[in-house]
Motif scaffolding. Sequence first.
Motif, PDB file in Angstrom:
ATOM      1  N   SER A 138     -66.282 -52.618 -24.128  1.00  0.00           N
ATOM      2  CA  SER A 138     -67.430 -53.304 -23.540  1.00  0.00           C
ATOM      3  C   SER A 138     -67.213 -53.640 -22.072  1.00  0.00           C
ATOM      4  N   LEU A 139     -65.990 -54.016 -21.725  1.00  0.00           N
ATOM      5  CA  LEU A 139     -65.689 -54.362 -20.333  1.00  0.00           C
ATOM      6  C   LEU A 139     -65.532 -53.134 -19.445  1.00  0.00           C
ATOM      7  N   ARG A 140     -64.833 -52.110 -19.932  1.00  0.00           N
ATOM      8  CA  ARG A 140     -64.491 -50.942 -19.107  1.00  0.00           C
ATOM      9  C   ARG A 140     -65.532 -49.819 -19.164  1.00  0.00           C
ATOM     10  N   ARG A 141     -66.269 -49.727 -20.262  1.00  0.00           N
ATOM     11  CA  ARG A 141     -67.248 -48.655 -20.466  1.00  0.00           C
ATOM     12  C   ARG A 141     -66.651 -47.277 -20.151  1.00  0.00           C
ATOM     13  N   PRO A 142     -65.602 -46.915 -20.889  1.00  0.00           N
ATOM     14  CA  PRO A 142     -64.895 -45.662 -20.584  1.00  0.00           C
ATOM     15  C   PRO A 142     -65.727 -44.431 -20.933  1.00  0.00           C
ATOM     16  N   LYS A 143     -65.409 -43.336 -20.295  1.00  0.00           N
ATOM     17  CA  LYS A 143     -66.027 -42.048 -20.642  1.00  0.00           C
ATOM     18  C   LYS A 143     -65.250 -41.380 -21.780  1.00  0.00           C
ATOM     19  N   HIS A 144     -63.985 -41.799 -21.950  1.00  0.00           N
ATOM     20  CA  HIS A 144     -63.157 -41.189 -22.986  1.00  0.00           C
ATOM     21  C   HIS A 144     -62.198 -42.240 -23.548  1.00  0.00           C
ATOM     22  N   LEU A 145     -62.141 -42.319 -24.873  1.00  0.00           N
ATOM     23  CA  LEU A 145     -61.202 -43.202 -25.564  1.00  0.00           C
ATOM     24  C   LEU A 145     -60.241 -42.347 -26.364  1.00  0.00           C
ATOM     25  N   ILE A 146     -58.949 -42.610 -26.185  1.00  0.00           N
ATOM     26  CA  ILE A 146     -57.909 -41.956 -26.985  1.00  0.00           C
ATOM     27  C   ILE A 146     -57.255 -43.031 -27.844  1.00  0.00           C
ATOM     28  N   ILE A 147     -57.194 -42.775 -29.143  1.00  0.00           N
ATOM     29  CA  ILE A 147     -56.460 -43.659 -30.051  1.00  0.00           C
ATOM     30  C   ILE A 147     -55.237 -42.889 -30.506  1.00  0.00           C
ATOM     31  N   ASP A 148     -54.055 -43.406 -30.195  1.00  0.00           N
ATOM     32  CA  ASP A 148     -52.797 -42.737 -30.491  1.00  0.00           C
ATOM     33  C   ASP A 148     -52.207 -43.292 -31.787  1.00  0.00           C
ATOM     34  N   PHE A 149     -52.036 -42.420 -32.773  1.00  0.00           N
ATOM     35  CA  PHE A 149     -51.545 -42.805 -34.098  1.00  0.00           C
ATOM     36  C   PHE A 149     -50.066 -42.494 -34.297  1.00  0.00           C
ATOM     37  N   LEU A 186     -69.817 -47.323 -31.227  1.00  0.00           N
ATOM     38  CA  LEU A 186     -69.863 -48.104 -29.986  1.00  0.00           C
ATOM     39  C   LEU A 186     -69.792 -47.177 -28.767  1.00  0.00           C
ATOM     40  N   LEU A 187     -68.931 -46.187 -28.819  1.00  0.00           N
ATOM     41  CA  LEU A 187     -68.798 -45.252 -27.701  1.00  0.00           C
ATOM     42  C   LEU A 187     -70.067 -44.444 -27.470  1.00  0.00           C
ATOM     43  N   GLN A 188     -70.826 -44.173 -28.519  1.00  0.00           N
ATOM     44  CA  GLN A 188     -72.071 -43.429 -28.377  1.00  0.00           C
ATOM     45  C   GLN A 188     -73.039 -44.131 -27.421  1.00  0.00           C
ATOM     46  N   SER A 189     -73.041 -45.451 -27.446  1.00  0.00           N
ATOM     47  CA  SER A 189     -73.963 -46.191 -26.572  1.00  0.00           C
ATOM     48  C   SER A 189     -73.609 -46.032 -25.100  1.00  0.00           C
ATOM     49  N   TYR A 190     -72.382 -45.608 -24.818  1.00  0.00           N
ATOM     50  CA  TYR A 190     -71.954 -45.367 -23.432  1.00  0.00           C
ATOM     51  C   TYR A 190     -71.824 -43.868 -23.137  1.00  0.00           C
ATOM     52  N   LYS A 191     -72.273 -43.034 -24.093  1.00  0.00           N
ATOM     53  CA  LYS A 191     -72.160 -41.573 -23.956  1.00  0.00           C
ATOM     54  C   LYS A 191     -70.710 -41.145 -23.698  1.00  0.00           C
ATOM     55  N   SER A 192     -69.809 -41.750 -24.449  1.00  0.00           N
ATOM     56  CA  SER A 192     -68.373 -41.511 -24.299  1.00  0.00           C
ATOM     57  C   SER A 192     -67.853 -40.635 -25.436  1.00  0.00           C
ATOM     58  N   THR A 193     -66.655 -40.083 -25.228  1.00  0.00           N
ATOM     59  CA  THR A 193     -66.033 -39.229 -26.232  1.00  0.00           C
ATOM     60  C   THR A 193     -64.809 -39.920 -26.834  1.00  0.00           C
ATOM     61  N   LEU A 194     -64.418 -39.454 -28.008  1.00  0.00           N
ATOM     62  CA  LEU A 194     -63.309 -40.045 -28.747  1.00  0.00           C
ATOM     63  C   LEU A 194     -62.294 -38.968 -29.105  1.00  0.00           C
ATOM     64  N   GLU A 195     -61.022 -39.316 -28.931  1.00  0.00           N
ATOM     65  CA  GLU A 195     -59.929 -38.421 -29.309  1.00  0.00           C
ATOM     66  C   GLU A 195     -58.914 -39.205 -30.127  1.00  0.00           C
ATOM     67  N   LEU A 196     -58.467 -38.618 -31.220  1.00  0.00           N
ATOM     68  CA  LEU A 196     -57.417 -39.196 -32.060  1.00  0.00           C
ATOM     69  C   LEU A 196     -56.185 -38.343 -31.848  1.00  0.00           C
ATOM     70  N   ARG A 197     -55.140 -38.953 -31.332  1.00  0.00           N
ATOM     71  CA  ARG A 197     -53.955 -38.208 -30.900  1.00  0.00           C
ATOM     72  C   ARG A 197     -52.746 -38.558 -31.768  1.00  0.00           C
ATOM     73  N   ASN A 198     -51.844 -37.583 -31.921  1.00  0.00           N
ATOM     74  CA  ASN A 198     -50.597 -37.763 -32.685  1.00  0.00           C
ATOM     75  C   ASN A 198     -50.853 -38.208 -34.121  1.00  0.00           C
ATOM     76  N   VAL A 199     -51.817 -37.559 -34.739  1.00  0.00           N
ATOM     77  CA  VAL A 199     -52.197 -37.865 -36.119  1.00  0.00           C
ATOM     78  C   VAL A 199     -51.310 -37.035 -37.050  1.00  0.00           C
ATOM     79  N   SER A 200     -50.793 -37.664 -38.104  1.00  0.00           N
ATOM     80  CA  SER A 200     -49.970 -36.925 -39.072  1.00  0.00           C
ATOM     81  C   SER A 200     -50.861 -35.920 -39.818  1.00  0.00           C
ATOM     82  N   PRO A 201     -50.260 -34.858 -40.352  1.00  0.00           N
ATOM     83  CA  PRO A 201     -51.054 -33.873 -41.095  1.00  0.00           C
ATOM     84  C   PRO A 201     -51.835 -34.489 -42.264  1.00  0.00           C
ATOM     85  N   GLN A 202     -51.228 -35.456 -42.960  1.00  0.00           N
ATOM     86  CA  GLN A 202     -51.910 -36.111 -44.082  1.00  0.00           C
ATOM     87  C   GLN A 202     -53.120 -36.920 -43.594  1.00  0.00           C
TER      88      GLN A 202
END
Length: 103
Positions: free
Chosen positions: A37-48, A68-84
Amino acid sequence: MNVTIETSGELVIAYLVGEIDHHSASEIRSKLDNTISLRRPKHLIIDFKNVSFMDSSGIGLVMGRYRLLQSYKSTLELRNVSPQTKKLFELAGIGNIAIIKEI
């Protein structure tokens, strides 16, 4: 659960450590929502990379941040996710809304 958030311009990276369950997902959700909400990023990465356990609360956490990211037209990436975990995300349809990168 511990979450460290880094910001750089229009990029936010959240590093998750520990277990994601109902209780910890609430804490992560709060921190991420405030930052988004504060930064309004264009891209969010969640590192697992350092997530040792995740139940269905993790799927809800990702879906909610996507909405939430859709309201800012942002993209989401999930990084370092285990195969399971990647399989779980894909079964939940998250592969259609986010980039998923395995370890």
